[in-house]
Design a protein around this motif. Structure first.
Motif, PDB file in Angstrom:
ATOM      1  N   THR A 288      59.681  -6.019 -14.668  1.00  0.00           N
ATOM      2  CA  THR A 288      58.395  -6.546 -14.995  1.00  0.00           C
ATOM      3  C   THR A 288      57.919  -7.850 -14.282  1.00  0.00           C
ATOM      4  O   THR A 288      58.513  -8.625 -14.070  1.00  0.00           O
ATOM      5  CB  THR A 288      58.471  -6.825 -16.494  1.00  0.00           C
ATOM      6  N   TYR A 289      56.960  -7.724 -13.561  1.00  0.00           N
ATOM      7  CA  TYR A 289      56.413  -8.600 -12.708  1.00  0.00           C
ATOM      8  C   TYR A 289      54.959  -9.096 -13.105  1.00  0.00           C
ATOM      9  O   TYR A 289      53.998  -8.279 -13.162  1.00  0.00           O
ATOM     10  CB  TYR A 289      56.423  -8.238 -10.999  1.00  0.00           C
ATOM     11  N   THR A 290      54.720 -10.306 -13.656  1.00  0.00           N
ATOM     12  CA  THR A 290      53.558 -10.730 -14.091  1.00  0.00           C
ATOM     13  C   THR A 290      52.982 -11.887 -13.333  1.00  0.00           C
ATOM     14  O   THR A 290      53.381 -12.740 -12.819  1.00  0.00           O
ATOM     15  CB  THR A 290      54.054 -11.277 -15.574  1.00  0.00           C
ATOM     16  N   TYR A 291      51.597 -11.588 -13.144  1.00  0.00           N
ATOM     17  CA  TYR A 291      50.748 -12.344 -12.201  1.00  0.00           C
ATOM     18  C   TYR A 291      49.667 -12.796 -13.017  1.00  0.00           C
ATOM     19  O   TYR A 291      48.999 -11.871 -13.901  1.00  0.00           O
ATOM     20  CB  TYR A 291      50.408 -11.908 -10.994  1.00  0.00           C
ATOM     21  N   GLU A 292      48.994 -13.972 -12.745  1.00  0.00           N
ATOM     22  CA  GLU A 292      47.715 -14.553 -13.412  1.00  0.00           C
ATOM     23  C   GLU A 292      46.542 -13.746 -12.911  1.00  0.00           C
ATOM     24  O   GLU A 292      45.394 -13.787 -13.580  1.00  0.00           O
ATOM     25  CB  GLU A 292      47.530 -15.718 -12.805  1.00  0.00           C
ATOM     26  N   TYR A 293      46.665 -13.209 -11.732  1.00  0.00           N
ATOM     27  CA  TYR A 293      45.360 -12.456 -11.429  1.00  0.00           C
ATOM     28  C   TYR A 293      46.014 -10.928 -10.768  1.00  0.00           C
ATOM     29  O   TYR A 293      47.068 -10.837 -10.300  1.00  0.00           O
ATOM     30  CB  TYR A 293      44.645 -13.169 -10.218  1.00  0.00           C
TER      31      TYR A 293
ATOM     32  N   GLY B 146      44.458 -14.041 -16.241  1.00  0.00           N
ATOM     33  CA  GLY B 146      45.182 -13.326 -17.619  1.00  0.00           C
ATOM     34  C   GLY B 146      46.519 -13.470 -17.210  1.00  0.00           C
ATOM     35  O   GLY B 146      47.290 -13.752 -16.590  1.00  0.00           O
ATOM     36  N   THR B 147      46.840 -12.003 -17.654  1.00  0.00           N
ATOM     37  CA  THR B 147      48.276 -11.600 -17.492  1.00  0.00           C
ATOM     38  C   THR B 147      48.292 -10.176 -17.025  1.00  0.00           C
ATOM     39  O   THR B 147      47.643  -9.059 -17.476  1.00  0.00           O
ATOM     40  CB  THR B 147      49.076 -11.588 -18.657  1.00  0.00           C
ATOM     41  N   TYR B 148      48.842  -9.958 -15.942  1.00  0.00           N
ATOM     42  CA  TYR B 148      48.692  -8.749 -14.956  1.00  0.00           C
ATOM     43  C   TYR B 148      50.247  -8.249 -14.791  1.00  0.00           C
ATOM     44  O   TYR B 148      50.854  -8.854 -14.054  1.00  0.00           O
ATOM     45  CB  TYR B 148      47.918  -8.606 -13.948  1.00  0.00           C
ATOM     46  N   THR B 149      50.499  -7.280 -15.322  1.00  0.00           N
ATOM     47  CA  THR B 149      52.020  -6.855 -15.243  1.00  0.00           C
ATOM     48  C   THR B 149      52.339  -5.487 -14.299  1.00  0.00           C
ATOM     49  O   THR B 149      51.317  -4.297 -14.615  1.00  0.00           O
ATOM     50  CB  THR B 149      52.654  -6.665 -16.452  1.00  0.00           C
ATOM     51  N   TYR B 150      53.314  -5.597 -13.424  1.00  0.00           N
ATOM     52  CA  TYR B 150      53.418  -4.531 -12.579  1.00  0.00           C
ATOM     53  C   TYR B 150      54.983  -4.018 -12.908  1.00  0.00           C
ATOM     54  O   TYR B 150      55.714  -5.109 -12.882  1.00  0.00           O
ATOM     55  CB  TYR B 150      53.039  -4.505 -11.140  1.00  0.00           C
ATOM     56  N   GLU B 151      55.422  -2.705 -12.273  1.00  0.00           N
ATOM     57  CA  GLU B 151      56.406  -2.533 -12.297  1.00  0.00           C
ATOM     58  C   GLU B 151      57.565  -2.967 -11.194  1.00  0.00           C
ATOM     59  O   GLU B 151      58.644  -3.181 -11.193  1.00  0.00           O
ATOM     60  CB  GLU B 151      56.674  -1.044 -12.474  1.00  0.00           C
ATOM     61  N   TYR B 152      56.672  -3.029  -9.972  1.00  0.00           N
ATOM     62  CA  TYR B 152      57.288  -3.666  -8.879  1.00  0.00           C
ATOM     63  C   TYR B 152      56.480  -4.769  -8.525  1.00  0.00           C
ATOM     64  O   TYR B 152      55.352  -5.281  -8.789  1.00  0.00           O
ATOM     65  CB  TYR B 152      57.354  -2.662  -7.968  1.00  0.00           C
TER      66      TYR B 152
END
Lengths: 265, 265
Positions: free
Chosen positions: A7-12, B6-12
């Motif tokens: 799980t990799y989370t970013y603000e944009y 906001g919060t943007y979540t990715y698997e990689y």
DNA sequence: ACAAAAGTGTTAGGCCTACACCCATGA
DNA sequence: TCATGGGTGTAGGCCTAACACTTTTGT
């Protein structure tokens, strides 16, 4: 750094980044060709595509493309220096043998250059994926099919099947860049065996540039450049009359390049 | 699409993607120059940098770079077509007036081309950020400082201050590309006012290529191309003797380009 | 009148292109 | 012996590069 699903989370929001590589090869029968892989998974399952893959967090796009190139061609490669799209626009990959003793092949380098970024919003149905495209020139004889599980095959440039994603667009750009480059750099030699004949070299140029040259003029111009060494050996595929063999003299080329040098056709 | 924090979540993990643009301008006094902005925030606060910004999810890298260019130069721009690094390697941005009646300036286009991707792992201290670099040629007289709050300023190419990130590397690549391109495309005209003199044009070429040409040979070669129209008006900065004025004839150039055309120096 | 900059033409050398015949080999 | 393909040289035209003097203008 290990790529871990998680799980990799970013603000944009961020796009995924891949590299794709147009791998050019050449032989007299097929002419200029490219190496394609058949996709095993969706999207575009079972369609032919350029070899490529996702950029890892600990590698440059150059390194990523080289990694893919290495996986597809089976060549082990080490990087001379990092360049990105730097003014050092030429990139040579020297093959690294598994053990030094095993390296007996004469020439083990390939030309490698970034083409640029392809970023159409809809280019990948999985979502926003941009691709950094490269092209490479390899000696086709040394790369007979990839050695991994994926199906890889050479296609003559005028018989390329319908490709996945926007890879046809990338291919057009690669061809365009190749034609441009060959006017100024002796990159054609990377596509030929180390020892070659003038007719072979001419056929290669004609295949890439899609033009026809006069034999005498082509030979005269090439030899006048002074970057070809005559070689005593004879080629294995002797035709009706056996042509003279040459070898590209990289040292002389580097010398001449240093004091301004232009190779035009 | 609106960019929302906001919060943007990715698997990689994914890199951030930015574009940066080397904006070239030219005048006789300063020679070839570039437009830089002073960074207002960390990292590299108060250092000069290339104008640039983050790629949005609904725009191509071309559009992103154009958007930045537009913000910095104050020019309103519309896109002719999308190209990425396509074989259509030339990109023209036509200025779009707020209302048609307000557009009185004669020439409103700029040359615009992608350089490539810069992706050194450590190039941005904030984390993994790759940049798609562009360069643009604008008429300096039309762009006297940005009109937004950021401090923007022109720097002669041989007096460029220390730059943020890897922007010096990008600049070197841009210069290299510019020198390469000007051998084949009449892009120099984008840097000059619509009406110019041969000495001005020659000085521009000399500034970019860092060489000196013989006046007579340069003029003869240029005029022989047939892409310059003589104009009766005078330029504003007339010298001791008033030179003849010319205007670039884009139509004739397009004609000639269609039937194979090379511009070499 | 003097200084600064622009306009102009010729020549020699090199490069590009077009072109034709002979020779070696294998069938 | 015939067909295939490779090697070789020359002449004309064009482009390039080198070169000096005259004219206009502003000071």
């Amino acid at each position: 750094m290990v790529v871990k699903k998680g799980t990799y989370t970013y603000e944009y929001p961020r796009p995924s980044v891949t590299t794709d590589c147009v791998i050019f090869g050449y032989d007299v029968k097929a002419g200029l060709s490219i190496l394609l892989v058949k996709r095993g998974i969706e999207p575009f399952k079972d369609r032919w595509a350029l070899p490529g893959g996702f950029l890892q967090m600990d590698e440059t796009s150059d390194e990523c493309a080289m990694r893919e190139l290495q996986e597809e061609t089976g060549l082990s490669i080490y990087t001379a220096e990092t360049t990105d799209a730097d003014n050092v626009d030429e990139y040579r990959l020297e093959a690294k043998g598994i053990s030094d003793a095993k390296v007996v092949t004469s020439r083990r380098s390939a030309f490698f250059e970034q083409i640029g970024c392809f970023s159409d919003v809809e280019r990948d149905p999985r979502g926003r994926v941009i691709s950094i495209a490269y092209y490479a020139l390899v000696e086709k004889g040394k790369v007979e099919g990839g050695d991994d599980a994926r199906l890889a095959s050479w296609f003559p440039i005028d018989s390329v099947p319908s490709l996945a994603f926007d890879h046809e667009k990338i291919l057009r750009a690669a061809l365009s860049r190749l034609k441009e480059r060959i006017h100024f750099k002796p990159i054609g030699f990377d596509l030929l065996p180390e020892v070659f004949t003038l007719p072979q070299l001419q056929a290669l140029y004609e295949s890439i540039l899609e033009v026809h040259f006069d034999r005498r003029n082509f030979g005269a111009k090439m030899l006048k450049l002074g970057i070809l060494d005559e070689v005593g050996e004879r080629p294995k595929n002797a035709g009706p009359r056996i042509p003279v063999n040459y070898r590209f003299n990289k040292e002389k080329y580097e010398e001449m390049k240093a004091k301004g040098f232009r190779l035009e056709f």
